[in-house]
Design a protein around this motif. Structure first.
Motif, short mmCIF file in Angstrom:
data_model
loop_
_atom_site.label_atom_id
_atom_site.label_comp_id
_atom_site.label_asym_id
_atom_site.label_seq_id
_atom_site.Cartn_x
_atom_site.Cartn_y
_atom_site.Cartn_z
N LYS A 34 1.30 5.93 -7.20
CA LYS A 34 1.28 5.50 -5.55
C LYS A 34 1.58 4.45 -5.63
O LYS A 34 2.51 3.79 -5.23
N ASP A 38 5.02 1.76 -4.78
CA ASP A 38 4.56 0.67 -3.75
C ASP A 38 5.21 -0.28 -3.78
O ASP A 38 5.01 -1.16 -3.46
N ASN A 39 5.29 -0.32 -5.85
CA ASN A 39 5.25 -2.13 -6.37
C ASN A 39 7.29 -1.74 -6.34
O ASN A 39 7.53 -2.95 -6.65
#
Length: 799
Positions: A34, A38-39
């Protein structure tokens, strides 16, 4: 290929430990994915910073005592960001062979090490680390490769795949195929999938394809399952200490036993119970069998040993722990098995055991007595022979009689137990062969009258407890039924009863009393855009038929309404009395009712969600329960329902039928209502099974754009674009309804436009582009002109 039965054996252990141990230790894997998702931005201006944030939660996956792939790749990225960026772009190019990409990344890392390594001996960018990068980027496709782990998994599962050191390309390709096969099997394990879903949080990657779960199962096999049965001799070895003896003879112990200042009454109780148990036991086993707390036996033994040493002057073993140096005077010991982790088995020293045989302990209390003023209750284990009668065949609150004499006029075995049973005594209800499960809790309702003994069923278990489960607990090994199972009514000690009840409550928890919000018809009408007359008809139909299917087009709020219908009929929002499932083509009777599932020693009968929910409802016959089935027509009805097709009928509620799997009587309680949902616009579905259709009433749910509730909601938004779009959708619905190939069942529902306090063009446009137009493209796939016209009309609202 691999042995699927071995995998199922693994999963029995894995699921048993998943929530209590595995998830807490391994959750970070899902969080790592995750965080990366997300990054990650390969085009980020500050590539090094982005990479560092993306890998922030990989923890020991990319860093350990002697392995530093994360630190090295982040260091390279700071020094030469564009070169590292190019490495990742190439690694993530799915048009190329996977191993060619891995090798290129590894080779480029070697070049980077020479250019920017500052004398470092390793770059650590090998197959393990590189497959981690692949998995983080594409968690729906890749797994983590680790040679030793994969080889162990292949060996444990009897795989045809072979992994050889140095054969990197073949290993990687075989590894992906092997884990894909494992992953396919995990997807079939509904219990495991639901376990994972129950633990996932917003910080975790949802893992829809179960690739990360597959990685974790492989890790579990390598780290834990492969070691099963290989405990070291230190854990299961000989009794210790072997280097210490208190130096007391049998005669010495006899003299000490007669000294009341040394062997107090409590000490003699411990000694008698140890002898009665067979001369060796844990404190827990003694506590369960004879009463008193575990500390009574632990502290009592330490205190006794101190008095023996003070009186006899014998040596004491030198040990770091003050208490542990004393028990060795009385016992030898060993670490208990893994089921009793942290406890010791004590065995009486030979001389002390022989001395106890020479003294009279008959007047010493074998079982702990109740405190003064405490009710003296007995506890019982009652066998039911399913061929004669069944606990499952009687309802909660019903009274069953058990004769003291069999059909030949002979006394029942252990006849004294029937005489000792008193009103209020609690009973564990067990069904013998072939069921071999605890299925109920009862209590004695009337003492024996010379002919029979009466008991009342107070609870049916939603999750019965298997014989083998109980038999595995050392604390119950001296239970009267296990020692000699011949008979009907067996005595339980309070400790044994409490221990069994703890096992029962782990699987059959009692709902805690908590404040529950009230919910009325008015609440339903406020939330569901339906007229009061239609609501009254809906409730009346369900009350009368017991089973109903809400059918309608997409977006008419079938699922939303189903739950609130249950709330309104209960009068409160009690989630514990609602169960929700979704049917699909692979859903089966074994999932729904019961079926045999593989366990460690073969197969075991497991109960499905509907069976357990029926038992739960039967325990509270004065309250309504609701079983909600989404996509009811997607399942194979005959395959799923089996003999339930008859039992769910209103006229057959409470009527018992014998189940094929366990041969026991079963009924669907009258207080259970079934609500199904069916999408009338799904062309891929066949007509619902006629046998099931006769047992359900069908309630049409239609778009509610003209209802008072929706109009009030529409006015509250006060948005001209919204108003115009609704008018266009209502016109669209008229055309759909008049289309001979479609009809009312294909109209656009109102729920697509609900649930917002404010209105924006962005939201409305997304509803048009991603909800309505895709449906229209299916409806009119053969009429592009009509599809284009309505696309123009709906988009024209935003001009």
């Amino acid at each position: 290929m691999f042995d699927k039965f071995r995998l199922k054996d693994v999963l029995v252990d894995y699921k048993k430990n998943f929530v209590t141990t595995e998830w807490g230790n391994e959750k970070y894997k899902w969080e790592a994915v995750k965080c990366f998702q997300d990054n990650w931005d390969v085009n980020a201006d500050d590539f090094a910073d982005m990479l560092s944030r993306s890998l922030a939660k990989t923890l020991n996956l990319l860093a350990s005592t002697n392995n530093f792939p994360r630190g090295m790749i982040e260091g390279f990225a700071k020094t030469a960001p564009e070169e590292v960026r190019a490495m990742f772009i190439n690694l993530y190019d799915e048009s190329k062979d996977v191993y060619d990409r891995i090798k290129a990344f590894k080779d480029q890392s070697s070049i980077m090490l020479e250019k920017y390594g500052n004398g470092a001996a390793q770059h650590y960018q090998y197959e393990n680390a590189i497959t981690i990068y692949l998995w983080l980027r594409y968690p729906d496709k890749y797994y983590i490769y680790k040679y030793g782990e994969i080889k162990t998994v292949a060996d444990e599962l009897g795989s045809d795949y072979r992994f050889k050191k140095g054969a990197y390309a073949d290993n990687i390709r075989s590894f992906i195929k092997f884990y894909d096969e494992i992953c396919d099997e995990l997807k079939l394990d509904t219990e495991l999938v639901n376990l994972l879903k129950s633990q996932l949080t917003d910080t975790c990657y949802p893992d829809p394809d179960l690739k990360t779960l597959t990685i974790d199962v492989g890790f579990y096999i390598s780290r834990y399952y492969s070691q099963k049965g290989k405990e070291t001799s230190a854990q299961e070895g000989e009794w210790f200490p072997s280097e210490y003896e208190p130096g007391l003879s049998v005669d010495d112990w006899v003299r000490l036993l007669s000294d009341k200042n040394v062997f107090t009454e409590g000490s003699l109780e411990i000694m008698r119970r140890m002898k009665d148990y067979g001369g060796q036991a844990t404190c827990t086993q003694l506590s369960v069998k004879y009463g008193e707390t575990k500390n009574f036996y632990n502290s009592g033994s330490v205190a006794l040993a101190r008095r023996v040493v003070e009186k006899a002057g014998c040596p004491v073993m030198e040990r770091d722990n003050e208490n542990s140096r004393w028990w060795t005077v009385l016992y030898v010991g060993k670490v208990a098995g893994k089921d009793e982790e942290g406890s010791y088995v004590w065995k009486l020293r030979d001389e002390l055991s022989d001395a106890l045989d020479k003294v009279d302990l008959s007047q010493i209390q074998l079982y702990a007595v109740s405190e003064e003023g405490e009710d003296e209750h007995h506890y019982w284990w009652l066998n039911a022979n399913p061929k004669i009668w069944s606990f499952s065949g009687i309802a909660v609150g019903d009274v069953q009689s058990y004769t003291l004499y069999n059909e030949n006029g002979n006394k029942r075995r252990i006849f004294q137990n029937f005489l000792d049973a008193k009103v209020g005594d609690m009973v564990i209800g067990y069904e013998s062969n072939p069921v071999k499960q605890i299925v109920a809790i009862a209590k004695i309702s009337a003492e024996q009258d010379g002919k029979k003994l009466d008991f009342e069923k107070v609870e049916g278990l939603t999750s019965p407890i298997d014989y083998q489960t109980l038999k595995a607990y050392p604390e119950l090994e001296k239970m009267e039924y296990f020692v000699n199972p011949q008979g009907s009514l067996f005595k339980l000690t309070k400790g044994e009863y409490d221990f069994i009840m703890d096992i029962i409550r782990d699987e059959n928890p009692i709902s805690t009393e908590k404040a529950i919000d009230a919910y009325t018809k008015d609440d339903f009408l406020d939330e569901v855009y339906m007229s009061e007359g239609r609501y009254n008809s809906l409730v009346a139909v369900l009350r009368n038929k017991k089973n109903i299917i809400l059918q309608g087009a997409p977006g008419v709020g079938k699922t939303f309404a189903a739950k609130r219908l249950a709330y309104s009929m209960m009068g409160e929002k009690d989630e514990s009395r609602i169960e929700f499932v979704q049917f699909h083509q692979n859903y089966s009777y074994e999932d729904f009712m019961m079926g045999y599932k593989p366990v460690e020693n073969g197969f075991e009968l497991k109960y499905g969600i509907f069976y357990r929910f029926c038992q739960k409802a039967a325990n509270q016959p004065d309250k309504d329960y609701f079983f909600i089935i989404d996509e009811i027509n997607r399942g194979n009805m005959s395959k799923i329902f089996g003999e339930l097709l008859m039992l769910i009928e209103k006229d057959y509620r409470g009527v018992k039928a014998t189940l094929a799997y366990n041969g026991l009587p079963f009924s669907v309680p009258a207080n259970l209502y079934i609500i199904g949902m069916m999408n009338t616009a799904d062309r891929s579905l066949a007509m619902i099974d006629y046998a099931l259709r006769r047992r359900f009433s069908f309630f049409n749910m239609e778009p509610a754009f003209d209802s008072d509730g929706f109009i009030q909601y529409q006015n509250s938004l006060n948005n001209e674009t919204f108003n115009e779009l609704i008018e266009k959708v209502k016109e669209l619905n008229k055309e759909i309804a008049s289309d001979k190939s479609l009809g009312k069942g294909f109209c656009i529902g109102h729920s697509y436009f609900c649930g917002h306090d404010t209105c924006s063009d962005e939201w409305l446009r997304s509803v048009v582009d991603f909800d309505i137009l895709p449906m229209l493209s299916e409806y009119w796939f053969d009429d592009t002109a009509k599809l284009q016209r309505w696309e123009n009309i709906l988009h024209g609202v935003f001009q």
